[in-house]
Design a protein around this motif. Structure first.
Motif, mmCIF file in Angstrom:
data_model
loop_
_atom_site.group_PDB
_atom_site.id
_atom_site.type_symbol
_atom_site.label_atom_id
_atom_site.label_comp_id
_atom_site.label_asym_id
_atom_site.label_seq_id
_atom_site.Cartn_x
_atom_site.Cartn_y
_atom_site.Cartn_z
ATOM 1 N N LEU A 46 10.610 3.909 13.495
ATOM 2 C CA LEU A 46 10.022 3.523 12.218
ATOM 3 C C LEU A 46 11.050 2.840 11.317
ATOM 4 C CD1 LEU A 46 7.598 3.449 10.307
ATOM 5 C CD2 LEU A 46 8.269 5.738 9.517
ATOM 6 N N ALA A 47 12.239 3.393 11.190
ATOM 7 C CA ALA A 47 13.255 2.825 10.292
ATOM 8 C C ALA A 47 13.564 1.371 10.645
ATOM 9 C CB ALA A 47 14.522 3.669 10.337
ATOM 10 N N THR A 48 13.624 1.057 11.914
ATOM 11 C CA THR A 48 13.896 -0.318 12.338
ATOM 12 C C THR A 48 12.735 -1.233 11.980
ATOM 13 O OG1 THR A 48 15.299 0.471 14.127
ATOM 14 C CG2 THR A 48 14.437 -1.769 14.343
ATOM 15 N N LEU A 49 11.510 -0.790 12.221
ATOM 16 C CA LEU A 49 10.338 -1.608 11.910
ATOM 17 C C LEU A 49 10.228 -1.885 10.418
ATOM 18 C CD1 LEU A 49 7.642 0.021 14.230
ATOM 19 C CD2 LEU A 49 8.985 -2.046 14.644
ATOM 20 N N LEU A 50 10.561 -0.909 9.588
ATOM 21 C CA LEU A 50 10.431 -1.060 8.136
ATOM 22 C C LEU A 50 11.393 -2.104 7.578
ATOM 23 C CD1 LEU A 50 9.854 2.638 7.039
ATOM 24 C CD2 LEU A 50 8.170 0.773 7.054
ATOM 25 N N LYS A 51 12.436 -2.429 8.301
ATOM 26 C CA LYS A 51 13.369 -3.472 7.852
ATOM 27 C C LYS A 51 12.691 -4.834 7.811
ATOM 28 C CE LYS A 51 17.445 -1.080 9.546
ATOM 29 N NZ LYS A 51 18.508 -1.039 10.564
ATOM 30 N N ASP A 52 11.622 -5.003 8.595
ATOM 31 C CA ASP A 52 10.903 -6.281 8.665
ATOM 32 C C ASP A 52 9.671 -6.333 7.770
ATOM 33 O OD1 ASP A 52 12.712 -7.293 10.517
ATOM 34 O OD2 ASP A 52 11.584 -6.461 12.204
ATOM 35 N N GLY A 53 9.338 -5.231 7.100
ATOM 36 C CA GLY A 53 8.157 -5.223 6.235
ATOM 37 C C GLY A 53 7.350 -3.963 6.441
ATOM 38 N N PRO A 54 6.148 -3.941 5.858
ATOM 39 C CA PRO A 54 5.315 -2.748 5.973
ATOM 40 C C PRO A 54 4.875 -2.495 7.417
ATOM 41 C CG PRO A 54 4.109 -4.510 4.878
ATOM 42 C CD PRO A 54 5.511 -5.003 5.081
ATOM 43 N N VAL A 55 4.618 -1.224 7.701
ATOM 44 C CA VAL A 55 4.137 -0.814 9.017
ATOM 45 C C VAL A 55 2.749 -0.229 8.867
ATOM 46 C CG1 VAL A 55 4.490 0.799 10.942
ATOM 47 C CG2 VAL A 55 6.446 -0.417 9.947
ATOM 48 N N VAL A 56 1.824 -0.722 9.680
ATOM 49 C CA VAL A 56 0.478 -0.159 9.757
ATOM 50 C C VAL A 56 0.502 0.775 10.955
ATOM 51 C CG1 VAL A 56 -1.963 -0.636 10.096
ATOM 52 C CG2 VAL A 56 -0.549 -2.228 8.752
ATOM 53 N N LEU A 57 0.465 2.067 10.671
ATOM 54 C CA LEU A 57 0.537 3.095 11.703
ATOM 55 C C LEU A 57 -0.830 3.750 11.798
ATOM 56 C CD1 LEU A 57 2.305 4.843 13.626
ATOM 57 C CD2 LEU A 57 2.728 6.326 11.657
ATOM 58 N N TYR A 58 -1.495 3.537 12.939
ATOM 59 C CA TYR A 58 -2.811 4.158 13.079
ATOM 60 C C TYR A 58 -2.785 5.165 14.219
ATOM 61 C CZ TYR A 58 -4.280 1.217 17.083
ATOM 62 O OH TYR A 58 -4.405 0.619 18.314
ATOM 63 N N PHE A 59 -3.293 6.342 13.913
ATOM 64 C CA PHE A 59 -3.427 7.419 14.891
ATOM 65 C C PHE A 59 -4.851 7.381 15.421
ATOM 66 C CE2 PHE A 59 0.209 8.832 12.522
ATOM 67 C CZ PHE A 59 0.991 9.501 13.452
ATOM 68 N N PHE A 60 -4.996 7.471 16.726
ATOM 69 C CA PHE A 60 -6.310 7.522 17.354
ATOM 70 C C PHE A 60 -6.331 8.711 18.303
ATOM 71 C CE2 PHE A 60 -3.619 4.684 19.756
ATOM 72 C CZ PHE A 60 -3.880 4.960 21.088
ATOM 73 N N PRO A 61 -7.516 9.264 18.564
ATOM 74 C CA PRO A 61 -7.582 10.508 19.341
ATOM 75 C C PRO A 61 -6.995 10.430 20.750
ATOM 76 C CG PRO A 61 -9.642 10.141 18.191
ATOM 77 C CD PRO A 61 -8.819 8.895 18.020
ATOM 78 N N SER A 62 -7.300 9.380 21.506
ATOM 79 C CA SER A 62 -6.861 9.334 22.894
ATOM 80 C C SER A 62 -7.147 7.966 23.486
ATOM 81 C CB SER A 62 -7.600 10.403 23.705
ATOM 82 O OG SER A 62 -7.363 10.249 25.082
ATOM 83 N N ALA A 63 -6.372 7.590 24.483
ATOM 84 C CA ALA A 63 -6.626 6.345 25.206
ATOM 85 C C ALA A 63 -7.968 6.393 25.920
ATOM 86 C CB ALA A 63 -5.504 6.085 26.207
ATOM 87 N N PHE A 64 -8.507 7.587 26.098
ATOM 88 C CA PHE A 64 -9.776 7.743 26.810
ATOM 89 C C PHE A 64 -10.972 7.759 25.870
ATOM 90 C CE2 PHE A 64 -6.420 9.770 29.331
ATOM 91 C CZ PHE A 64 -6.458 8.920 30.427
ATOM 92 N N THR A 65 -10.730 7.565 24.566
ATOM 93 C CA THR A 65 -11.828 7.490 23.605
ATOM 94 C C THR A 65 -12.174 6.026 23.382
ATOM 95 O OG1 THR A 65 -10.293 7.471 21.729
ATOM 96 C CG2 THR A 65 -11.142 9.622 22.435
ATOM 97 N N GLU A 66 -13.150 5.800 22.558
ATOM 98 C CA GLU A 66 -13.590 4.444 22.249
ATOM 99 C C GLU A 66 -12.393 3.572 21.844
ATOM 100 O OE1 GLU A 66 -16.363 2.288 18.917
ATOM 101 O OE2 GLU A 66 -16.520 4.437 19.189
ATOM 102 N N ALA A 67 -12.248 2.404 22.463
ATOM 103 C CA ALA A 67 -11.111 1.514 22.209
ATOM 104 C C ALA A 67 -11.405 0.464 21.143
ATOM 105 C CB ALA A 67 -10.699 0.836 23.514
#
Length: 170
Positions: A46-67
Motif C-alpha cells: 500500500l505505501a508504495t502505491l500511495l506514492k503515485d496517488g489514491p488507491v481504490v481498494l475493493y474487498f470482494f467475498p471470493s473469486a468464486f462469487t459473482e465477478a
C-alpha cells in the motif's frame, strides 16, 4: 433449560456482525500482500502505491462469487488511471485461486491480492464467516480513508469510487 436455549438462540442470531467498515478519516492499515496481475504473481504494498496517488481498494467475498464487480472495475480501469488512482482487488482467496480471475474478469488491468485474516480484520470487512464483506475504500496518498462503500450489491461500488476519485483530481 428453556431459558438457556433461548439465550443460546439469541446469541447465535446476534453473533454475525453487521456490515461494518472503517470510517472516512481513519488511517488505512498498511499492508504488503501476495497478489496476481494478468496471471503473474507479484507483491502489492500500500505505501508504495500511495506514492503515485489514491488507491481504490475493493474487498470482494471470493473469486468464486459473482465477478461483475471485478469486470466493472476492469471496464473503468482507464478512467481510474486518468484520475490518478490505482485499483487493487482483495479477497481471502489464495493467489492461485485469484489467477484465473486476474486474466478473466480483471483483464490483467490491476492486481488482485490475497488478504489474510489479520488484514480482513484490520479493514473491518470480516463477515463472521469464511468470506469478507463487499467493501470499497478510496485511500488518499496521506493514507487516510476518504471514501467508503459497503453493500452486497455490486452496482454502485465502481460508480461511486470513480466519481469520488475524479472529484479528487479537480
Amino acid at each position: 433449560m428453556k431459558h438457556a436455549c433461548a439465550i443460546g438462540i439469541l446469541s447465535l442470531l446476534f453473533a454475525t456482525p453487521a456490515q461494518a467498515a472503517l470510517s472516512v478519516g481513519a488511517q488505512a492499515p498498511t499492508f504488503t500482500v501476495e497478489a496476481v496481475q494478468d496471471g503473474a504473481a507479484r507483491q502489492v504494498e500500500l505505501a508504495t502505491l500511495l506514492k503515485d496517488g489514491p488507491v481504490v481498494l475493493y474487498f470482494f467475498p471470493s473469486a468464486f462469487t459473482e465477478a461483475a464487480e471485478t469486470e466493472e472495475f476492469a471496464a473503468k480501469a482507464d478512467q481510474f488511471r486518468a484520475a490518478g488512482a490505482t485499483i487493487v482487488g482483495m479477497s481471502r482467496d489464495s493467489v492461485g485461486s485469484l489467477s484465473g480471475l486476474s486474466t478473466g474478469a480483471a483483464h490483467g488491468k490491476f492486481a488482485l491480492g490475497s488478504a489474510d485474516e489479520s488484514l480482513v480484520n484490520a479493514f473491518d470487512v470480516n463477515d463472521g464467516a469464511m468470506f469478507n464483506t463487499r467493501t470499497t475504500y478510496v485511500i488518499a496518498p496521506s493514507g487516510k480513508i476518504v471514501f467508503v462503500h459497503t453493500e452486497d450489491e455490486v452496482r454502485d461500488h465502481v460508480k461511486g469510487a470513480l466519481a469520488f476519485v475524479q472529484g479528487m483530481k479537480k
